[in-house]
Scaffold this motif. Structure first.
Motif, short mmCIF file in Angstrom:
data_model
loop_
_atom_site.label_atom_id
_atom_site.label_comp_id
_atom_site.label_asym_id
_atom_site.label_seq_id
_atom_site.Cartn_x
_atom_site.Cartn_y
_atom_site.Cartn_z
N THR A 58 62.09 141.46 -93.39
CA THR A 58 62.37 141.53 -94.83
C THR A 58 63.81 141.93 -95.11
O THR A 58 64.52 142.41 -94.22
N ASN A 59 64.21 141.74 -96.34
CA ASN A 59 65.54 142.11 -96.80
C ASN A 59 65.57 143.64 -97.02
O ASN A 59 65.47 144.14 -98.13
N GLY A 60 65.64 144.37 -95.92
CA GLY A 60 65.46 145.82 -95.94
C GLY A 60 63.98 146.13 -96.04
O GLY A 60 63.20 145.30 -96.51
N SER A 61 63.57 147.33 -95.59
CA SER A 61 62.12 147.61 -95.68
C SER A 61 61.71 147.86 -97.13
O SER A 61 60.54 147.79 -97.46
N ASP A 62 62.68 148.11 -98.01
CA ASP A 62 62.35 148.21 -99.43
C ASP A 62 61.68 146.92 -99.93
O ASP A 62 60.81 146.96 -100.79
N PRO A 79 60.27 135.64 -100.64
CA PRO A 79 61.19 134.53 -100.92
C PRO A 79 61.48 133.78 -99.62
O PRO A 79 61.64 134.43 -98.57
N PRO A 80 61.53 132.45 -99.64
CA PRO A 80 61.65 131.69 -98.39
C PRO A 80 62.84 132.12 -97.53
O PRO A 80 62.71 132.26 -96.31
N TYR A 81 63.97 132.34 -98.16
CA TYR A 81 65.17 132.68 -97.37
C TYR A 81 65.54 134.15 -97.60
O TYR A 81 66.68 134.47 -97.96
N ASN A 82 64.58 135.04 -97.40
CA ASN A 82 64.82 136.44 -97.76
C ASN A 82 65.81 137.17 -96.85
O ASN A 82 66.36 138.19 -97.25
N VAL A 83 66.00 136.67 -95.63
CA VAL A 83 66.98 137.32 -94.74
C VAL A 83 68.08 136.31 -94.43
O VAL A 83 67.82 135.25 -93.87
N ARG A 88 74.49 126.18 -93.59
CA ARG A 88 73.07 125.79 -93.60
C ARG A 88 72.19 126.94 -94.06
O ARG A 88 72.50 128.11 -93.83
N TYR A 89 71.07 126.59 -94.68
CA TYR A 89 70.08 127.61 -95.01
C TYR A 89 69.61 128.29 -93.73
O TYR A 89 69.51 127.66 -92.68
N PRO A 90 69.29 129.58 -93.81
CA PRO A 90 68.83 130.29 -92.60
C PRO A 90 67.39 129.94 -92.26
O PRO A 90 66.68 129.38 -93.10
N ASP A 91 66.97 130.28 -91.06
CA ASP A 91 65.58 130.08 -90.65
C ASP A 91 64.69 130.95 -91.53
O ASP A 91 64.77 132.18 -91.50
N PRO A 92 63.80 130.35 -92.32
CA PRO A 92 62.95 131.14 -93.22
C PRO A 92 61.96 132.03 -92.45
O PRO A 92 61.46 133.01 -93.01
N LEU A 93 61.70 131.67 -91.19
CA LEU A 93 60.74 132.47 -90.40
C LEU A 93 61.44 133.39 -89.41
O LEU A 93 60.79 134.12 -88.66
N GLN A 94 62.76 133.38 -89.39
CA GLN A 94 63.55 134.29 -88.53
C GLN A 94 63.01 134.32 -87.10
O GLN A 94 62.76 135.38 -86.52
N ARG A 95 62.80 133.12 -86.53
CA ARG A 95 62.07 133.05 -85.25
C ARG A 95 62.77 133.74 -84.09
O ARG A 95 62.13 134.44 -83.31
N GLN A 105 70.63 137.79 -89.87
CA GLN A 105 69.79 137.42 -88.72
C GLN A 105 70.60 137.44 -87.43
O GLN A 105 70.16 137.98 -86.41
N GLN A 106 71.80 136.87 -87.47
CA GLN A 106 72.62 136.82 -86.26
C GLN A 106 73.05 138.21 -85.81
O GLN A 106 72.99 138.55 -84.63
N LEU A 107 73.51 139.01 -86.78
CA LEU A 107 74.04 140.33 -86.41
C LEU A 107 72.93 141.30 -86.03
O LEU A 107 73.13 142.17 -85.17
N ALA A 108 71.75 141.14 -86.64
CA ALA A 108 70.62 141.98 -86.25
C ALA A 108 70.23 141.69 -84.80
O ALA A 108 69.95 142.61 -84.02
N LEU A 109 70.25 140.42 -84.45
CA LEU A 109 69.94 140.02 -83.08
C LEU A 109 70.93 140.64 -82.09
O LEU A 109 70.56 141.19 -81.05
N GLN A 110 72.20 140.60 -82.49
CA GLN A 110 73.25 141.18 -81.66
C GLN A 110 73.03 142.69 -81.49
O GLN A 110 73.16 143.22 -80.39
N ALA A 111 72.67 143.35 -82.58
CA ALA A 111 72.44 144.81 -82.51
C ALA A 111 71.26 145.11 -81.58
O ALA A 111 71.34 146.01 -80.73
N LEU A 112 70.18 144.36 -81.72
CA LEU A 112 68.98 144.62 -80.91
C LEU A 112 69.25 144.37 -79.43
O LEU A 112 68.76 145.08 -78.56
#
Ligand code: PLP
Length: 351
Positions: free
Chosen positions: A79-83, A238-242, A52-59, A247-254
């Motif tokens: 964002t897709n990296g802070s760059d 871009p709508p699906y930038n992350v 599935r497409y990811p959440d565009p708003l990364q809620r 998203q899943q692994l960032a959540l796990q890290a945090l």
């Protein structure tokens, strides 16, 4: 304080832009059958975790950051990296061929590259000898077309913090956006400026999960700013930038922040140890104080030492071409074993 009005500051075409509306962002509520996004609903070759497409708003990720940073979800852009955030900011605010941005070298190279890609003039105001922004010169170099000033604290490649009173003065007197890049803030004792966002409508803070959080490969950056700035940036991303995995692994890290905190303490310990040991070499002439996870080290012949280390399979960053960084190497604090290897190779270097 400067008066800053996002509704007048950003490019007209961006303010008026009707953003792309993705299938997944139009839908709210509960459903069990999704036939809206032309995905492959069979069992994909690698299983269905990513079909599935990811959440565009990364809620979910934003809620986690909101709780950790004590700031509303409306003040967060992922964002897709802070760059990517650097590029979005330039594109949202600067008319190509007309507007300009200000940087204070020596600093992170992407500000300049992102501006040039967008045909936006880059004005450079050299830092003072102690690597602090030269306020008077900055204000003098700015004109009506100067849309933003990039300040990096702790600064890359110098490693030092920018004095808070200087940042405050810039926020109070500079007429455009002040983009404060806090990529290395987790290594510093200084607090992030996030808690002061409410006082400064022209402040944008950039952070990243690439450095202290250890997931550079997943490309997750974060911008914090007023709700109106964030909503404008949301329009042009871009709508699906992350992607979903990030998203899943960032959540796990945090959620596993205690592990990162332990590692940060360890990295700082290793960095201090490395600085102490590097001092002993006769070819090392200066080690700059660092609030980050790297050291800027002045040597007598950076090109030679860089090449020697390369031949031994050790890559450091030669920053000699940067203004005020003549003969300087930037060395990341690695593991104890990696640092030991570096020191061992340097012991047999005779320049
Ligand atoms: C590494 C770095 C970044 C880039 O971070 P990403 O999130 O990996 O794109 C931004 N700013 C500075 C100062 C950095 O050193």
């Amino acid at each position: 304080m400067t008066t800053f009005n996002p509704a007048q500051f950003f490019r007209k075409n961006i303010l008026e832009l009707q953003p792309y509306s993705s299938a997944r962002s139009e839908f709210t509520g509960a459903a069990t059958v999704f036939l809206d996004a032309n995905e492959n609903n069979m069992n994909a070759a690698i299983g269905n975790s990513y079909s599935r497409y990811p959440d565009p708003l990364q809620r979910t990720l934003k809620q986690q950051l909101s709780a950790m940073k004590k700031i509303a979800v409306e003040n967060i852009l992922i964002t897709n990296g802070s760059d990517e955030a650097i590029d979005l900011l330039i594109r949202a605010a600067c008319i190509p061929g007309t507007d300009n941005v200000l940087i204070c070298p020596p600093t992170y190279g992407m500000y300049e590259v992102a501006a040039r890609i967008n045909d936006v003039e880059v004005r450079e105001v050299l830092m003072t000898k102690d690597f602090q922004p030269d306020i008077e010169q900055v204000l003098q170099a700015a004109d009506e077309q100067t849309k933003m000033l990039f300040i990096c604290s702790p600064n890359n490649p110098t490693g030092n913090l920018i004095k808070p009173e200087l940042i405050k003065t810039l926020l109070d007197t500079f007429k455009g956006l002040v983009v404060l890049d806090e990529a290395y803030i987790d290594f510093s004792l200084q607090d992030s400026w996030i808690s002061r966002l409410g006082q400064y409508p022209n402040l944008v803070i950039l952070q990243t999960l690439s450095k202290a959080w250890g997931i550079a490969g997943l490309r997750v950056g974060i911008a914090y700013a007023s709700a109106s700035i964030i909503s404008i940036l949301h329009k042009l991303k871009p709508p699906y930038n992350v992607n979903e995995a990030s998203q899943q692994l960032a959540l796990q890290a945090l959620r596993n922040n205690s592990k990162t905190e332990g590692q940060v303490a360890n990295i700082i310990h290793e960095r201090n140890l490395l600085a102490e040991r590097l001092k002993a070499f006769s070819f090392v002439t200066e080690i700059f104080p660092s609030d980050a996870n790297f050291l800027l080290v002045r040597v007598n012949d950076a090109g030679n030492i860089y090449q020697y280390l390369l031949e031994k399979g050790i890559v450091v960053r030669n920053r000699s071409s940067q203004l005020l960084c003549e003969n300087c190497l930037r060395i990341t604090a690695g593991t104890a074993a990696e640092n030991e290897l570096l020191l061992k190779q340097l012991e047999t270097f005779n320049g």
